[in-house]
Design an enzyme around this catalytic site. Structure first.
Site, PDB file in Angstrom:
ATOM      1  N   ASN A 155       0.915  -1.166   0.168  1.00  0.00           N
ATOM      2  CA  ASN A 155      -0.120   0.092  -0.023  1.00  0.00           C
ATOM      3  C   ASN A 155       0.621   1.223  -0.008  1.00  0.00           C
ATOM      4  O   ASN A 155       0.307   2.343  -0.478  1.00  0.00           O
ATOM      5  CB  ASN A 155      -0.900   0.021   1.288  1.00  0.00           C
ATOM      6  CG  ASN A 155      -0.275  -0.476   2.502  1.00  0.00           C
ATOM      7  OD1 ASN A 155       0.081  -1.402   2.552  1.00  0.00           O
ATOM      8  ND2 ASN A 155      -0.342   0.307   3.343  1.00  0.00           N
ATOM      9  N   CYS A 330      -2.790   4.049   7.916  1.00  0.00           N
ATOM     10  CA  CYS A 330      -3.003   3.295   9.159  1.00  0.00           C
ATOM     11  C   CYS A 330      -1.998   3.578  10.214  1.00  0.00           C
ATOM     12  O   CYS A 330      -2.207   3.188  11.270  1.00  0.00           O
ATOM     13  CB  CYS A 330      -3.103   1.726   8.711  1.00  0.00           C
ATOM     14  SG  CYS A 330      -3.859   1.582   7.233  1.00  0.00           S
TER      15      CYS A 330
HETATM   16  C1  LIG Z   1      -6.545  -0.776   2.789  1.00  0.00           C
HETATM   17  C2  LIG Z   1      -6.048  -1.879   3.007  1.00  0.00           C
HETATM   18  C3  LIG Z   1      -6.605  -3.127   3.870  1.00  0.00           C
HETATM   19  C4  LIG Z   1      -7.660  -2.846   4.799  1.00  0.00           C
HETATM   20  O1  LIG Z   1      -8.874  -2.529   4.084  1.00  0.00           O
HETATM   21  P1  LIG Z   1     -10.144  -2.060   4.905  1.00  0.00           P
HETATM   22  O2  LIG Z   1     -11.133  -2.850   3.766  1.00  0.00           O
HETATM   23  O3  LIG Z   1      -9.929  -0.792   4.898  1.00  0.00           O
HETATM   24  O4  LIG Z   1     -10.271  -2.839   6.301  1.00  0.00           O
HETATM   25  C5  LIG Z   1      -5.410  -4.080   4.155  1.00  0.00           C
HETATM   26  N1  LIG Z   1      -4.579  -4.397   3.304  1.00  0.00           N
HETATM   27  C6  LIG Z   1      -4.184  -3.506   2.308  1.00  0.00           C
HETATM   28  C7  LIG Z   1      -2.908  -3.964   1.689  1.00  0.00           C
HETATM   29  C8  LIG Z   1      -4.755  -2.308   2.344  1.00  0.00           C
HETATM   30  O5  LIG Z   1      -4.222  -1.333   1.622  1.00  0.00           O
END
Ligand SMILES: *Cc1c(COP(=O)(O)O)cnc(C)c1O
Length: 392
Positions: A155, A330
């Site tokens: 991400n 996050c």
């Molecule tokens: C955004 C994200 C998540 C979390 O997803 P949510 O639907 O917001 O809980 C998990 N893993 C990665 C790699 C992400 O980018």
């Protein structure tokens, strides 16, 4: 968002595509019955729509059937179901799990919790590009390794991991493979069957569907892997995830995946061009700017840049009109340098001097140019302020 503001934070969340909203609206106001209320026609219609969404999702992801798809509230929940479920269901086989250090917190935190309650966890490292080394993965696997958890794409940097090779290596050693594909789905050509993973998780709001919907793929095997639920109740989703299903969300997710599948090739090319243009514009405008992550194995719309000598948070504060982030959404409340960049060997100061720019479906060439101009101007300004401060 103000009218002239530029949104370059698609990896944190995407706006809903209007076509997705259009598809889901009837399921908020017309077909609103509980899909489990199959005693009446309204409930049966809702049930049919839910199952159609499930089949569409299975088809777009390349699964063999809709019975392999389970709806969740998002990727965080889906990751937790897999990791805690495998740990409970597989204790007879062993108590060792392997992952890698740049996973999302929704993978790392559940795994570190398992470690605290007696599981053994190996977190393998990454190279300068943020990719794992397959020989290191292979060496980490043991007879009692039950699961390998490896994300499709990171991400923060967009670095794509060698998931297919990893799943082959894991299977050879008798371990299953879980893939957090929240950032890869809709951006990379993906066929679950060919990718050969056992579990795959995805999130609606990263693919132009609303927040609060996600999906979990569990491969049908003989005998089936029976994961115990995290959320107990009326036995929805095959007993895996109780609670009235988010029907409108499920329909939205199905439509979103259909659209991204249809537009994938052209859109990936467009985003890669915009991203490359952005990087050329910024790096040619200022000195000492480096690209973090793999430039070869990378998501098309993601750019992670370090600006030596400039504090990332100061840069963010001076760019109120450009929505970008330092690190991931996050972890960005912490003042520390990004653990993902640190794991790749980026020095702490340079990691703190970084910005993540993530482009998406509604990003225009004009926005990219304006954002690049703004970043170049602010980096030059902050550097000259610092020089003046240091010389007094
Ligand atoms: C955004 C994200 C998540 C979390 O997803 P949510 O639907 O917001 O809980 C998990 N893993 C990665 C790699 C992400 O980018």
């Amino acid at each position: 968002m103000k009218r002239d503001d530029i949104y370059l934070d698609y990896n944190a969340s995407t706006p809903c595509d209007p076509r997705v909203v259009e598809a889901m609206l009837p399921y908020l106001t017309q077909t609103y019955a509980n899909p489990s209320s199959r005693q009446h026609q309204h409930g049966r219609e809702a049930y049919a729509a839910l199952e159609e969404a499930r089949s569409t999702i299975a088809r777009t992801l390349g699964c063999r059937s809709g019975t392999e798809i389970f709806f969740t509230s998002g990727a965080t929940e889906a990751n937790n179901i897999v990791l805690s479920g495998v740990a409970q269901a597989m204790t007879h086989r062993g108590r060792h799990i392997v992952t890698q250090i740049t996973e999302h917190p929704s993978v790392l935190e559940p795994l570190r919790h398992l470690q605290r309650i007696g599981w053994e966890l190996t977190e393998i490292g990454v190279d300068r590009d943020g990719r794992i080394r397959l020989d290191e993965l292979e060496a980490s696997l043991r007879d009692d390794t039950v699961l390998v958890s490896l994300m499709l794409a990171n991400n923060e940097t967009g670095t794509v991991q060698p998931v297919l090779d990893a799943s082959r290596i894991s299977h050879r050693k008798g371990a299953m493979l879980h893939c957090d594909a929240a950032q890869g789905v809709g951006k990379l050509a993906l066929d679950i069957d060919r990718l050969d993973v056992d579990f795959l998780t995805l999130s609606g709001h990263k693919v132009y569907a609303p927040k609060g919907i996600g999906a979990l793929f569990i491969r049908r095997t003989k005998p089936p892997v029976r994961l115990p639920p995290l959320i107990r109740g009326g036995g929805h989703e095959g007993g895996l995830r109780s609670g009235t299903p988010n029907l409108a969300g499920a329909v939205a997710l199905a439509r979103a995946l259909e659209i991204s599948g249809q537009e994938l090739t052209a859109e990936s090319r467009r985003l890669a061009e915009l991203r490359d243009h952005l990087e050329t514009h910024v790096t040619s405008g200022i000195e000492d700017c480096t690209i973090n992550g793999s430039t070869e194995h990378r998501l098309p719309g993601t750019s992670n840049l370090s600006f030596a000598g400039v504090d990332g948070n100061a840069l963010l504060a001076s760019l109120p009109d450009v929505a970008v982030s330092t690190g991931s959404a996050c972890t960005s409340t912490h003042a520390e340098a990004s653990p993902v960049l640190r794991a790749m060997g980026v020095p702490a100061l340079l990691a703190k001097a970084s910005l993540r720019l993530s482009l998406g479906r509604f990003t225009t060439a004009d926005e990219v140019d304006r954002a690049a101009d703004r970043i170049v101007a602010e980096v030059i300004r902050l550097r000259s302020l610092k020089r003046r401060f240091q010389s007094t």
